[in-house]
Motif scaffolding. Structure first.
Motif, PDB file in Angstrom:
ATOM      1  N   SER A  25       0.821  -1.217   0.000  1.00  0.00           N
ATOM      2  CA  SER A  25       0.000   0.000   0.000  1.00  0.00           C
ATOM      3  C   SER A  25       0.856   1.269   0.000  1.00  0.00           C
ATOM      4  O   SER A  25       0.421   2.319  -0.461  1.00  0.00           O
ATOM      5  CB  SER A  25      -0.968   0.008   1.185  1.00  0.00           C
ATOM      6  N   LYS A  26       2.079   1.166   0.509  1.00  0.00           N
ATOM      7  CA  LYS A  26       2.991   2.320   0.527  1.00  0.00           C
ATOM      8  C   LYS A  26       3.744   2.466  -0.801  1.00  0.00           C
ATOM      9  O   LYS A  26       4.417   3.470  -1.026  1.00  0.00           O
ATOM     10  CB  LYS A  26       3.974   2.194   1.682  1.00  0.00           C
ATOM     11  N   TYR A  34       9.867   4.727  -1.236  1.00  0.00           N
ATOM     12  CA  TYR A  34       9.261   3.450  -1.628  1.00  0.00           C
ATOM     13  C   TYR A  34       9.189   3.369  -3.148  1.00  0.00           C
ATOM     14  O   TYR A  34       8.963   4.379  -3.820  1.00  0.00           O
ATOM     15  CB  TYR A  34       7.838   3.317  -1.065  1.00  0.00           C
ATOM     16  N   PRO A  35       9.344   2.158  -3.692  1.00  0.00           N
ATOM     17  CA  PRO A  35       9.166   1.988  -5.137  1.00  0.00           C
ATOM     18  C   PRO A  35       7.676   2.077  -5.482  1.00  0.00           C
ATOM     19  O   PRO A  35       6.837   2.186  -4.593  1.00  0.00           O
ATOM     20  CB  PRO A  35       9.708   0.578  -5.392  1.00  0.00           C
ATOM     21  N   THR A  36       7.357   2.021  -6.759  1.00  0.00           N
ATOM     22  CA  THR A  36       5.953   1.969  -7.192  1.00  0.00           C
ATOM     23  C   THR A  36       5.690   0.566  -7.713  1.00  0.00           C
ATOM     24  O   THR A  36       6.357   0.108  -8.640  1.00  0.00           O
ATOM     25  CB  THR A  36       5.672   3.017  -8.290  1.00  0.00           C
ATOM     26  N   TYR A  37       4.740  -0.112  -7.081  1.00  0.00           N
ATOM     27  CA  TYR A  37       4.413  -1.490  -7.422  1.00  0.00           C
ATOM     28  C   TYR A  37       2.956  -1.598  -7.870  1.00  0.00           C
ATOM     29  O   TYR A  37       2.094  -0.874  -7.376  1.00  0.00           O
ATOM     30  CB  TYR A  37       4.580  -2.414  -6.212  1.00  0.00           C
ATOM     31  N   VAL A  38       2.714  -2.547  -8.776  1.00  0.00           N
ATOM     32  CA  VAL A  38       1.371  -2.965  -9.155  1.00  0.00           C
ATOM     33  C   VAL A  38       1.358  -4.476  -9.054  1.00  0.00           C
ATOM     34  O   VAL A  38       2.263  -5.142  -9.580  1.00  0.00           O
ATOM     35  CB  VAL A  38       1.004  -2.537 -10.594  1.00  0.00           C
ATOM     36  N   ALA A  39       0.354  -5.026  -8.389  1.00  0.00           N
ATOM     37  CA  ALA A  39       0.224  -6.483  -8.305  1.00  0.00           C
ATOM     38  C   ALA A  39      -0.900  -6.942  -9.230  1.00  0.00           C
ATOM     39  O   ALA A  39      -1.932  -6.282  -9.347  1.00  0.00           O
ATOM     40  CB  ALA A  39      -0.059  -6.920  -6.867  1.00  0.00           C
ATOM     41  N   GLY A  64       0.228   0.368  -5.839  1.00  0.00           N
ATOM     42  CA  GLY A  64       0.135   0.100  -4.412  1.00  0.00           C
ATOM     43  C   GLY A  64      -0.917  -0.915  -4.030  1.00  0.00           C
ATOM     44  O   GLY A  64      -1.277  -1.029  -2.864  1.00  0.00           O
ATOM     45  N   LYS A  65      -1.404  -1.671  -4.999  1.00  0.00           N
ATOM     46  CA  LYS A  65      -2.443  -2.664  -4.696  1.00  0.00           C
ATOM     47  C   LYS A  65      -2.443  -3.763  -5.743  1.00  0.00           C
ATOM     48  O   LYS A  65      -1.805  -3.642  -6.781  1.00  0.00           O
ATOM     49  CB  LYS A  65      -3.820  -2.010  -4.624  1.00  0.00           C
ATOM     50  N   ASP A  66      -3.188  -4.821  -5.455  1.00  0.00           N
ATOM     51  CA  ASP A  66      -3.440  -5.839  -6.461  1.00  0.00           C
ATOM     52  C   ASP A  66      -4.653  -5.338  -7.242  1.00  0.00           C
ATOM     53  O   ASP A  66      -5.762  -5.286  -6.728  1.00  0.00           O
ATOM     54  CB  ASP A  66      -3.736  -7.201  -5.822  1.00  0.00           C
ATOM     55  N   GLU A  79     -12.576   1.657  -7.078  1.00  0.00           N
ATOM     56  CA  GLU A  79     -13.286   0.556  -6.412  1.00  0.00           C
ATOM     57  C   GLU A  79     -13.146  -0.766  -7.174  1.00  0.00           C
ATOM     58  O   GLU A  79     -13.384  -1.834  -6.621  1.00  0.00           O
ATOM     59  CB  GLU A  79     -14.763   0.906  -6.182  1.00  0.00           C
ATOM     60  N   GLU A  80     -12.778  -0.710  -8.449  1.00  0.00           N
ATOM     61  CA  GLU A  80     -12.577  -1.936  -9.231  1.00  0.00           C
ATOM     62  C   GLU A  80     -11.162  -2.476  -9.091  1.00  0.00           C
ATOM     63  O   GLU A  80     -10.884  -3.609  -9.493  1.00  0.00           O
ATOM     64  CB  GLU A  80     -12.888  -1.688 -10.711  1.00  0.00           C
ATOM     65  N   CYS A  81     -10.246  -1.690  -8.552  1.00  0.00           N
ATOM     66  CA  CYS A  81      -8.845  -2.108  -8.413  1.00  0.00           C
ATOM     67  C   CYS A  81      -8.678  -2.922  -7.143  1.00  0.00           C
ATOM     68  O   CYS A  81      -8.271  -2.423  -6.097  1.00  0.00           O
ATOM     69  CB  CYS A  81      -7.930  -0.890  -8.430  1.00  0.00           C
ATOM     70  N   ARG A  82      -9.044  -4.184  -7.256  1.00  0.00           N
ATOM     71  CA  ARG A  82      -8.960  -5.105  -6.122  1.00  0.00           C
ATOM     72  C   ARG A  82      -8.591  -6.487  -6.651  1.00  0.00           C
ATOM     73  O   ARG A  82      -8.675  -6.742  -7.840  1.00  0.00           O
ATOM     74  CB  ARG A  82     -10.263  -5.102  -5.335  1.00  0.00           C
TER      75      ARG A  82
END
Length: 130
Positions: A25-26, A34-39, A64-66, A79-82
């Motif tokens: 999330s960070k 912090y790096p920028t991540y996408v899961a 910052g999320k899956d 809200e769809e980014c889950r």
């Protein structure tokens, strides 16, 4: 969707580190240091070098999320980014698989989301370990 990058990308060997949801999330491009991540489907990609994922940019909603469901539905709605995507149509699942392939040819894999259960849409015999 074209899977091959226009220019060859030298990727590091994929990592299998466990990445907590709190840490992920960070990694939204808004926390200094912090790096920028996408899961996607529980796999964490480092998109730090792509300005499209920076704060205020079009794809920052995925950072910052899956974001599996949002990517599968080509949706930029927060809200769809889950992570939940198993109930989607076959067409959306193919889109998600295409995005996974696209990311895997461009971004380093940093690990797996801690506790993720969305690696596959097969319920029976699915394994979260590799």
């Amino acid at each position: 969707m074209s899977f091959e990058p226009k220019t060859k990308v030298e990727l590091d060997p994929p990592k299998d580190d466990v990445i907590s949801l709190n840490y992920l999330s960070k990694c939204d491009g808004q926390h200094e240091g912090y790096p920028t991540y996408v899961a996607i489907k529980g796999t964490v990609f480092d998109v730090s070098g792509n300005k499209a994922y920076a704060p205020g940019a079009s794809y920052n909603v995925f950072a910052g999320k899956d974001a599996s469901r949002g990517l599968a539905q080509s949706s930029l709605k927060a809200e769809e980014c889950r992570p939940e995507w198993q109930d989607l149509s076959a067409e959306h699942k193919k889109t998600l698989a295409d995005w996974f392939t696209f990311f895997s040819k461009r971004y380093n894999i940093k690990g797996k989301v801690e506790g993720a259960t969305n690696f596959t849409d097969e319920v029976e015999g699915a394994s979260a370990t590799s």
